[in-house]
Design an enzyme around this catalytic site. Structure first.
Site, short mmCIF file in Angstrom:
data_model
loop_
_atom_site.label_atom_id
_atom_site.label_comp_id
_atom_site.label_asym_id
_atom_site.label_seq_id
_atom_site.Cartn_x
_atom_site.Cartn_y
_atom_site.Cartn_z
N TYR A 109 0.82 -1.22 0.00
CA TYR A 109 0.00 0.00 0.00
C TYR A 109 0.86 1.27 0.00
O TYR A 109 0.44 2.29 -0.57
CB TYR A 109 -1.01 -0.02 1.16
CG TYR A 109 -2.12 -1.01 0.90
CD1 TYR A 109 -3.19 -0.68 0.06
CD2 TYR A 109 -2.08 -2.29 1.43
CE1 TYR A 109 -4.18 -1.60 -0.22
CE2 TYR A 109 -3.08 -3.21 1.16
CZ TYR A 109 -4.12 -2.86 0.34
OH TYR A 109 -5.11 -3.77 0.05
N GLY B 284 -17.51 1.96 -14.68
CA GLY B 284 -16.19 1.33 -14.57
C GLY B 284 -16.05 0.34 -13.43
O GLY B 284 -15.02 0.30 -12.77
N ASN C 154 -19.51 1.30 -18.96
CA ASN C 154 -18.37 0.43 -18.67
C ASN C 154 -17.70 0.04 -19.98
O ASN C 154 -18.31 0.07 -21.04
CB ASN C 154 -18.85 -0.84 -17.94
CG ASN C 154 -17.74 -1.52 -17.15
OD1 ASN C 154 -17.03 -0.86 -16.40
ND2 ASN C 154 -17.58 -2.82 -17.31
N LEU C 155 -16.44 -0.33 -19.87
CA LEU C 155 -15.70 -0.70 -21.08
C LEU C 155 -16.36 -1.85 -21.82
O LEU C 155 -16.40 -1.89 -23.04
CB LEU C 155 -14.26 -1.09 -20.69
CG LEU C 155 -13.29 -1.32 -21.83
CD1 LEU C 155 -13.11 -0.06 -22.67
CD2 LEU C 155 -11.94 -1.79 -21.29
N GLU C 156 -16.90 -2.77 -21.04
CA GLU C 156 -17.49 -3.99 -21.62
C GLU C 156 -18.67 -4.40 -20.75
O GLU C 156 -18.80 -3.90 -19.63
CB GLU C 156 -16.43 -5.11 -21.62
CG GLU C 156 -15.96 -5.42 -20.21
CD GLU C 156 -14.60 -6.10 -20.14
OE1 GLU C 156 -14.05 -6.44 -21.18
OE2 GLU C 156 -14.12 -6.27 -19.00
N CYS D 160 -5.73 3.83 12.88
CA CYS D 160 -4.99 3.36 14.05
C CYS D 160 -5.72 2.18 14.68
O CYS D 160 -6.87 2.31 15.10
CB CYS D 160 -4.79 4.48 15.07
SG CYS D 160 -3.80 3.94 16.48
N HIS E 75 -14.68 2.01 0.16
CA HIS E 75 -13.64 1.02 0.45
C HIS E 75 -12.39 1.67 1.06
O HIS E 75 -11.32 1.09 1.03
CB HIS E 75 -13.26 0.25 -0.82
CG HIS E 75 -14.35 -0.69 -1.28
ND1 HIS E 75 -14.36 -1.29 -2.52
CD2 HIS E 75 -15.48 -1.12 -0.66
CE1 HIS E 75 -15.44 -2.05 -2.64
NE2 HIS E 75 -16.14 -1.96 -1.53
N ALA F 90 -14.29 5.04 -20.36
CA ALA F 90 -14.92 6.04 -19.50
C ALA F 90 -14.58 7.46 -19.94
O ALA F 90 -15.43 8.36 -19.85
CB ALA F 90 -14.48 5.83 -18.05
N ASN G 192 -13.11 3.15 -5.30
CA ASN G 192 -11.67 3.36 -5.52
C ASN G 192 -11.01 3.96 -4.30
O ASN G 192 -11.58 4.83 -3.63
CB ASN G 192 -11.45 4.27 -6.73
CG ASN G 192 -12.01 3.66 -8.00
OD1 ASN G 192 -12.29 2.46 -8.03
ND2 ASN G 192 -12.19 4.46 -9.02
N1 APR Z 1 -13.40 2.70 -19.06
C1 APR Z 1 -14.48 2.11 -18.48
N2 APR Z 1 -14.43 0.92 -17.87
C2 APR Z 1 -13.25 0.29 -17.82
C3 APR Z 1 -12.07 0.83 -18.40
C4 APR Z 1 -12.18 2.10 -19.03
N3 APR Z 1 -11.15 2.71 -19.61
N4 APR Z 1 -11.05 -0.02 -18.19
C5 APR Z 1 -11.56 -1.07 -17.52
N5 APR Z 1 -12.88 -0.89 -17.31
C6 APR Z 1 -13.83 -1.78 -16.63
C7 APR Z 1 -13.51 -3.25 -16.77
O1 APR Z 1 -14.10 -3.76 -17.96
C8 APR Z 1 -14.14 -3.84 -15.52
O2 APR Z 1 -15.51 -4.21 -15.75
O3 APR Z 1 -13.75 -1.50 -15.25
C9 APR Z 1 -14.10 -2.68 -14.52
C10 APR Z 1 -13.09 -2.83 -13.42
O4 APR Z 1 -13.42 -3.93 -12.64
P1 APR Z 1 -12.56 -4.38 -11.38
O5 APR Z 1 -11.13 -4.45 -11.74
O6 APR Z 1 -13.20 -5.62 -10.86
O7 APR Z 1 -12.72 -3.16 -10.34
P2 APR Z 1 -13.92 -2.82 -9.38
O8 APR Z 1 -15.23 -3.20 -9.96
O9 APR Z 1 -13.74 -1.40 -8.97
O10 APR Z 1 -13.60 -3.74 -8.14
C11 APR Z 1 -14.41 -3.65 -7.00
O11 APR Z 1 -13.01 -5.14 -5.77
O12 APR Z 1 -10.85 -5.83 -5.24
C12 APR Z 1 -11.95 -5.12 -4.81
O13 APR Z 1 -12.00 -3.44 -3.20
C13 APR Z 1 -11.62 -3.70 -4.53
O14 APR Z 1 -12.92 -1.69 -4.92
C14 APR Z 1 -12.50 -2.93 -5.49
C15 APR Z 1 -13.63 -3.88 -5.75
#
Ligand code: APR
Length: 235
Positions: free
Chosen positions: A56, A176, A202-204, A117, A109, A220, A92
């Site tokens: 971290y 995202g 979302n990207l996908e 602490c 999160h 995004a 995030n």
């Molecule tokens: N624009 C939009 N979406 C995007 C982009 C982009 N440029 N790049 C990636 N993504 C999408 C991916 O397709 C995916 O669906 O963002 C998503 C990211 O997913 P994760 O990596 O699983 O992240 P997240 O959903 O924030 O994870 C949730 O999991 O590990 C824990 O605590 C951690 O807060 C986190 C939680």
């Protein structure tokens, strides 16, 4: 809908991807070369505090190398201009939404730039390393500080406020996030219970896509500014 609709926005790692912050669920299943259970659980911290603090500390230091992108900036414009209630909930732990400028922002999160602490329970702003047993600014005891991050198995922050905002929202937008981690993955269901409109950017397609009224797929930095202009233009 009320005259000034209430908006709740949920963001995940995808909104920071184009700033250069890696997402969590990359195809190799590793988070920055580590298995999640080795760095993101209380058990991992008890087992190997040096590894977890170092991990971290590196993520925190890396924040100095990245900046908010067009998607973060568009959401800040939206909050500043919006007349209804606005709440941005982020999963995030980076500070890119903060730096884009928000008053109504919850880090469910936790935050890299905060230390918790374990002795006195205080959370305080923290931008340096936590390795080396620094002293807690609140209780003045050394050795109790850990990253103020909600690890797997721990309770997310601000759930009462989030639940209340979702119950009163007219529009819920998820940006995202893979929809893999609860309770955030369930927010779209809570918004639907409140008869809000729901939109995924979302990207996908994500695990939750079928739950949304509308889903738009692409980066995004393109989708979010376009959507914000659309919303602000139609007021
Ligand atoms: N624009 C939009 N979406 C995007 C982009 C982009 N440029 N790049 C990636 N993504 C999408 C991916 O397709 C995916 O669906 O963002 C998503 C990211 O997913 P994760 O990596 O699983 O992240 P997240 O959903 O924030 O994870 C949730 O999991 O590990 C824990 O605590 C951690 O807060 C986190 C939680």
């Amino acid at each position: 809908m009320s005259r000034h609709p209430n908006i709740v926005i949920l963001t995940g790692a995808g909104i920071s991807a184009e700033s250069g912050v890696p997402t969590f669920r990359a195809s190799d299943g590793l988070w920055e070369n580590h298995r999640i259970e080795d760095v993101a659980t209380p058990q991992a911290f008890r087992r190997n505090p040096t590894l977890v603090q170092t991990f971290y500390d590196q993520r925190r230091a890396f924040l100095g190398q990245v900046n908010p992108n067009a998607a973060h900036l568009a959401l800040a414009r939206l909050e500043a201009a919006w007349k209804g209630d606005f709440l941005l909930v982020t999963q995030n732990v980076d500070d890119l939404h903060d730096r884009a400028g928000h008053n109504q922002l919850l880090h469910m999160h936790g935050e890299l730039n905060s230390a918790l602490c374990t002795r006195c329970g205080a959370a305080r702003p923290w931008t340096g390393p936590l390795l080396g047993n620094p002293t807690c600014p609140a209780c003045r005891q050394p050795g109790g500080l850990r990253p103020d991050i909600v690890w797997f198995g721990e309770m997310p922050y601000h759930m009462n406020r989030i639940e209340a905002a979702l119950a009163a929202c007219d529009l819920f937008v998820s940006i995202g996030t893979s929809g893999a981690v609860y309770p955030a993955a369930g927010f779209v269901g809570w918004a639907r219970d409140a008869e809000a409109k729901t939109l995924e950017l979302n990207l996908e397609p994500s695990a939750g896509t079928p739950m949304f009224d509308e889903a738009r797929h692409g980066p995004a930095s393109v989708l979010v500014p376009a959507w914000v202009e659309e919303v602000l233009g139609s007021r």
